[in-house]
Design a protein around this motif. Structure first.
Motif, PDB file in Angstrom:
ATOM      1  N   CYS B  22       0.836  -1.209   0.000  1.00  0.00           N
ATOM      2  CA  CYS B  22       0.000   0.000   0.000  1.00  0.00           C
ATOM      3  C   CYS B  22       0.869   1.257   0.000  1.00  0.00           C
ATOM      4  CB  CYS B  22      -0.913  -0.016   1.231  1.00  0.00           C
ATOM      5  SG  CYS B  22      -1.920   1.464   1.402  1.00  0.00           S
ATOM      6  N   CYS B  25      -0.247   3.517   3.348  1.00  0.00           N
ATOM      7  CA  CYS B  25       0.124   3.192   4.742  1.00  0.00           C
ATOM      8  C   CYS B  25       1.311   2.253   4.834  1.00  0.00           C
ATOM      9  CB  CYS B  25      -1.078   2.602   5.497  1.00  0.00           C
ATOM     10  SG  CYS B  25      -1.416   0.864   5.117  1.00  0.00           S
ATOM     11  N   CYS B  36      -6.244  -1.833  -0.060  1.00  0.00           N
ATOM     12  CA  CYS B  36      -5.420  -2.242   1.075  1.00  0.00           C
ATOM     13  C   CYS B  36      -6.310  -2.741   2.207  1.00  0.00           C
ATOM     14  CB  CYS B  36      -4.585  -1.054   1.555  1.00  0.00           C
ATOM     15  SG  CYS B  36      -3.763  -1.319   3.137  1.00  0.00           S
ATOM     16  N   CYS B  39      -5.910  -0.218   5.454  1.00  0.00           N
ATOM     17  CA  CYS B  39      -6.434   1.150   5.517  1.00  0.00           C
ATOM     18  C   CYS B  39      -7.515   1.435   4.480  1.00  0.00           C
ATOM     19  CB  CYS B  39      -5.300   2.162   5.382  1.00  0.00           C
ATOM     20  SG  CYS B  39      -4.675   2.372   3.696  1.00  0.00           S
TER      21      CYS B  39
HETATM   22 ZN   LIG Z   1      -2.951   0.843   3.432  1.00  0.00          ZN
END
Ligand SMILES: [Zn+2]
Lengths: 381, 125
Positions: B22, B25, B36, B39
């Motif tokens: 990701c 994050c 993701c 997040c």
């Molecule tokens: Zn993420």
């Protein structure tokens, strides 16, 4: 708030039932539970069922209600793998406590052993609980997934294969005292060690059999129609579905599910006097006992060896013989632990009966690869 | 999801183990998704494992679920913690143990849905 009471329990023997199907086994168990409760089908206003791998129907609860001649105001099925049996009882508790239902029938049954296609078909179906593209293509099986987590857990806590074998021996000893058990021939640790490898470190006798059987439970709001045992707490946890995605290989969710049930009931693991803990494999029982706090980490086998989990021990466990020897008939297999704990609390466990009727019982079911967890606490009124 | 799997399998055929990372994050994931898991961001990058890892779990299977694997018993599966911080299932040599350092390779497997190129681990040199 209304309290959820156990009105009755019923079951069939587990093992080989040639020529009967899912509905036959569910009907037989339900008839026994209604008789036990002193109720008729007209008393039932809620019907809950799980699923049947032998009869993969879209509306099993409606199908069974029609078949058995029930007219419920609330009725549906649930799918949580091996956690379904305890999940159904938890839902029955919620329905009664909320006032939605007065008396809920929970019925499960399956001719898992003798169904068309037999064991191989069931094993292939069950393996699909793995990830379709990143687990199943490796030729993984249910015992394979449990073999994986066993290898990690044993390395972390210094557990040996001989340790795990103690739990298989314990269940077989218990099953010998239950006339409905699937497997009753006595076994030793040496027999378990000598049984053929399935998925290392698990051998044949570390694995539960596949059985035909049915189990039913009736939960009611009416204390006068109960036998004085109530559902005092329930909790769930669902941290992962696939073993590859489990956030931990020693904290699978049994601990949090149990903690929620204990908190609701205002009890702790030290209060438990009789337990029914899911034991699809020896490693399943070891991990759950330790994660829930009924044994210290790495100590479940030593406790079994010391006799703590026998009918006369400090914490009788799966006194019917568990999935490992009483047998595993899908959703009904996970409900058999519940029925046995109720019977111990009612003083109706016959040759397996504990010296004193226990006041507090604990039951835990898990589905998938230690994926879905349901804990239940029972107390005397 | 089909396009993600096609991309993953093309990498596997070329001998590369792909995973998603990701950009928002920094979380990595082995199971493919168009977002993701940590997040929810859809800003997803692809990365490839360098080839080193550690055995987190290992089992030798003596009973196979399907005909293609019945011909191969005994065979081993493992959960491997890649050095990049991703856990994946792989095929494995029979004699590995938990905690052992391993090296990644790929081997073809003839399955009912055609040839799959599956990751496999062996003891690291
Ligand atoms: Zn993420």
């Amino acid at each position: 708030m209304t309290t959820a009471w156990i009105a009755g329990v019923g079951d069939t023997s587990f093992g080989r039932h040639e020529g009967v199907d899912t509905l036959d086994l569910m009907s037989a168990a339900t008839r026994a539970a209604l008789d036990d409760a002193g109720m008729t089908r007209a008393d039932v206003d809620g019907v809950l069922t799980g699923y049947s791998t032998a009869m993969p129907h879209l509306m099993l609860a409606s199908l069974f209600a029609e078949h058995f001649g029930l007219d419920p105001s609330y009725c549906h099925s649930m799918q949580m793998g091996g956690g379904t049996g305890c999940g159904l009882v938890m839902l029955a508790k919620l329905l009664v406590e909320s006032g939605q239902c007065d008396t809920v029938l929970v019925a499960a049954g399956e001719n898992r052993l003798t169904s068309t296609g037999g064991r191989d078909s069931v094993i292939q179906t069950l393996a699909q609980v793995g990830h379709a593209t990143q687990e199943v293509p490796f030729g993984a099986t249910i015992p394979g997934y449990y073999g994986l987590l066993a290898s990690a857990y044993m390395a972390a806590y210094g557990i040996t294969e001989e340790d795990l074998a103690e739990l298989a021996v314990l269940m077989r000893t218990h099953a010998a005292l239950h006339p409905g058990s699937h497997l009753t021939d006595p076994i030793t640790v040496a027999d378990v060690m000598a049984s053929r490898p399935i998925a290392t470190p698990l051998k044949l006798l570390d694995c539960c059999p596949i059985s035909d059987g049915g189990v039913a439970v009736i939960v009611t709001a009416d204390k006068t129609r109960s036998k004085g045992v109530r559902l005092a707490g329930a909790g769930q946890a669902h941290q992962h579905q696939h073993i590859s995605a489990a956030p931990s290989l020693s904290q699978f969710g049994g601990g949090p599910a149990a903690a929620r049930a204990f908190a609701q009931a205002g009890l702790t693991p030290k209060d438990v006097e009789v337990a029914g803990v899911y034991d699809s494999f020896t490693i399943t029982a070891a991990i759950l006992l330790e994660e829930i706090g009924l044994a210290e980490r790495g100590e479940a086998a030593a406790r079994a060896r010391a006799g703590d989990f026998g009918p006369k021990g400090v914490l009788p466990l799966n006194t019917h013989g568990g999935l490992l020897s009483f047998g595993h008939s899908g959703v009904a297999g996970g409900m058999a632990h519940f029925v046995e704990v109720v019977r111990q609390m009612l003083g109706k466990a016959d040759a397996r009966q504990m010296p004193a009727r226990p006041e507090i019982g604990f039951v835990h079911g898990d589905g998938g690869i230690l994926s879905s967890h349901v804990s239940l606490l029972l107390t005397q009124s | 999801m089909r396009a993600l799997l096609d991309r993953y399998r093309a990498d596997a055929e070329a001998g590369r183990l792909a995973f998603q990372s990701c950009r928002a994050c920094g979380a990595n994931q082995a199971f493919l998704r168009p977002f993701c898991q940590a997040c929810g961001s859809e800003d997803i990058d692809w990365r490839h494992a360098a080839g080193g890892g550690t055995v987190a779990a290992h089992s030798v299977l003596h009973r196979a679920p399907t005909p293609d694997y019945r011909a191969k018993v005994p065979y081993a599966i493992a959960l491997v913690d890649l050095d990049e911080g991703v856990r994946v299932m792989t095929h494995a040599d029979l004699d590995l143990s938990v905690g052992q350092r391993v090296a990644l390779s790929f081997a073809p497997h003839e399955s009912a849905e055609g040839t799959l190129h599956l990751p496999r681990v062996s003891a690291a040199e």
